[in-house]
Design a protein around this motif. Structure first.
Motif, mmCIF file in Angstrom:
data_model
loop_
_atom_site.group_PDB
_atom_site.id
_atom_site.type_symbol
_atom_site.label_atom_id
_atom_site.label_comp_id
_atom_site.label_asym_id
_atom_site.label_seq_id
_atom_site.Cartn_x
_atom_site.Cartn_y
_atom_site.Cartn_z
ATOM 1 N N THR A 47 106.382 127.053 -1.908
ATOM 2 C CA THR A 47 105.256 127.213 -2.820
ATOM 3 C C THR A 47 105.508 128.305 -3.847
ATOM 4 O O THR A 47 104.867 128.317 -4.893
ATOM 5 N N LYS A 48 106.413 129.218 -3.530
ATOM 6 C CA LYS A 48 106.765 130.267 -4.484
ATOM 7 C C LYS A 48 108.225 130.628 -4.276
ATOM 8 O O LYS A 48 108.656 130.878 -3.157
ATOM 9 N N ASP A 50 110.624 133.275 -6.223
ATOM 10 C CA ASP A 50 110.787 134.305 -7.249
ATOM 11 C C ASP A 50 111.909 135.233 -6.793
ATOM 12 O O ASP A 50 111.670 136.266 -6.183
ATOM 13 N N ASN A 57 107.788 131.938 -0.620
ATOM 14 C CA ASN A 57 106.648 131.517 0.195
ATOM 15 C C ASN A 57 106.863 130.063 0.591
ATOM 16 O O ASN A 57 107.255 129.233 -0.246
#
Length: 82
Positions: A47-48, A50, A57
């Motif tokens: 979902t993430k 970075d 995530n």
């Protein structure tokens, strides 16, 4: 230094991630420092991602978490000039 947070076996947050090695519905592999973290489960979804801020995530049903040493690929020059 990494931090791993798991909430209700369906959400996970990893800080300190340096590389996303692979990700499928059943397994994700994240490089953290000098090891890899292997996350196994069902319906896993990133979902993430970075990597600049070293944050990953994942959501889905998390069944297991395993640390593994990174496997260095042997460079032909390393083998020749030992």
């Amino acid at each position: 230094m990494e931090n791993i947070t798991i909430e209700n076996r369906n959400q996970m947050s990893i800080t300190g991630a340096t590389k996303m090695i692979s990700s499928t519905d059943n397994q994700s592999v994240v490089e953290v420092g000098d090891c890899n973290i292997i996350i196994s489960g069902q319906n896993l979804e990133i979902t993430k991602l970075d990597l600049e801020n070293k944050q990953v995530n994942i959501k889905g049903i998390i069944n297991s978490l395993k640390y593994s040493q990174k496997i260095e690929k042997n460079n032909i020059f390393k083998r020749l000039f030992k």
